[in-house]
Design an enzyme around this catalytic site. Structure first.
Site, PDB file in Angstrom:
ATOM      1  N   GLY A 135       0.825  -1.208   0.000  1.00 37.10           N
ATOM      2  CA  GLY A 135       0.000   0.000   0.000  1.00 37.10           C
ATOM      3  C   GLY A 135       0.859   1.259   0.000  1.00 37.10           C
ATOM      4  N   ASP A 137       4.403  -2.585  -7.552  1.00 35.70           N
ATOM      5  CA  ASP A 137       3.734  -1.479  -6.863  1.00 35.70           C
ATOM      6  C   ASP A 137       3.896  -0.179  -7.653  1.00 35.70           C
ATOM      7  OD1 ASP A 137       3.044  -3.225  -4.818  1.00 35.70           O
ATOM      8  OD2 ASP A 137       4.938  -2.874  -3.773  1.00 35.70           O
TER       9      ASP A 137
END
Ligand code: RIB
Length: 310
Positions: free
Chosen positions: A41, A247
């Site tokens: 995240g 990511d």
């Protein structure tokens, strides 16, 4: 400036460089150890922020030294941390990473990330409603992923589900995501399919658009209006450390989604290629200016080679 909300994990990466991966039961001498800021995240949030997006992160950290360092790092990146909880009963997430020959193995201890709650997603409802895109991964509780998909759908905001680490998902979730971004192994796992099935067949079977990452080979994507998957070639780069490349891809995809899928995938591939040229998940993530210069250089090289060809 695109507005992005990321709901996901924040980890301290404990990285060992080694000449090769140790075998089970073997002790191997490494060459270097360092800590680096990570977590899927947080990485995706940083990737999007470096590319010029206004980013809010929903997550959790412990009240420990790692938590302080990670909080400070994300603050320096200009990320809104109003929805990052600081928890006293549990430590910050960690990831033990071995890097050998540019590749990695990762073992994550979620710790605080396991407490990221649906209530936090609801509390971030206004930010989600105002966002251009929402990003979510699977390093937090599945009920929180579910709450994110539902809230984004309710607000009419595109939600990108990055199904990593891979696990089988309810089919209904795939109908709610605007797009999923697995690698080949993750796509098979998510669909509960045999890994030997051709990935293009799996992409056709998926009920939502799919952007499938293929490392140095780039990405394949199938949009809602196209029956057949299309390919975006990868950009050449010397890989020092591939940690965080996926990511970076996801963060960039969210930032450029408004420009259409083909363009967003091309820029995401370029950003991911740049990200592997430095050690650590976040260190190689490009700024908007660096990405622009890289792509301009490629366009120039393309013009030169076409002119030079017979
Ligand atoms: O995707 C890379 C990330 O996975 C690392 O930064 C590590 O923290 C794990 O979450």
């Amino acid at each position: 400036m695109p507005r992005i909300v990321v709901v996901g994990s924040i980890n301290m990466d404990l990285v060992t460089l080694a000449p090769r991966f140790p075998r089970p039961g073997e002790t191997l001498l490494g060459t270097q150890f360092f800590t680096a800021h990570g977590g899927k995240g947080a990485n995706q949030a940083v990737a999007a922020a470096r590319l010029g997006a206004q980013v809010a992160l929903v997550g959790a950290l412990g009240y420990d030294a790692f938590g302080d360092q990670l909080h400070a790092g994300l603050t320096r990146e200009g990320i809104d941390l109003a929805h990052v909880a600081r928890l006293t009963q549990v430590g910050s997430g960690t990831a033990s990473i071995t890097v050998a020959n540019g590749e990695n193995t990762i073992a994550v201890v979620p710790a605080a990330n396991a407490q990221v709650s649906p209530a936090q997603v609801e509390a971030a409802g206004d930010a989600i409603a105002a966002a251009d895109a929402v990003l979510v991964q699977l390093e937090i509780p599945l009920e929180t992923v579910d709450a994110t998909l539902r809230r984004a759908e309710r607000e009419g905001v595109p939600v990108i589900l990055n199904p990593a680490p891979a696990q089988p998902l309810p089919y209904e979730w795939l109908t709610r995501a605007s797009c999923i971004t697995p690698n080949q192994h993750e796509l098979a796992t998510v669909l509960g399919a045999d890994a030997s099935v051709d990935f293009r067949e799996l992409m056709r079977a998926c009920p939502c658009p799919v952007v499938l990452t293929r490392g140095s080979e780039g990405a394949w994507y199938r949009t809602a209006d196209a029956a057949e998957p299309r390919h975006q070639a990868g950009f050449a780069a010397t890989a020092v450390d591939t940690t965080g490349a996926g990511d970076t891809f996801n963060g960039a995809l969210a930032v450029f989604l408004r420009e259409g899928m083909a363009d967003a995938v091309r820029k995401a591939c370029a950003a991911a290629a740049l990200s592997v040229t430095k050690l650590g998940a976040q260190d190689g993530m490009p700024t908007a200016r660096e990405l622009g210069a890289f792509l301009a250089g490629r366009a120039q090289a393309g013009v030169r080679s076409r002119r030079g060809s017979p």
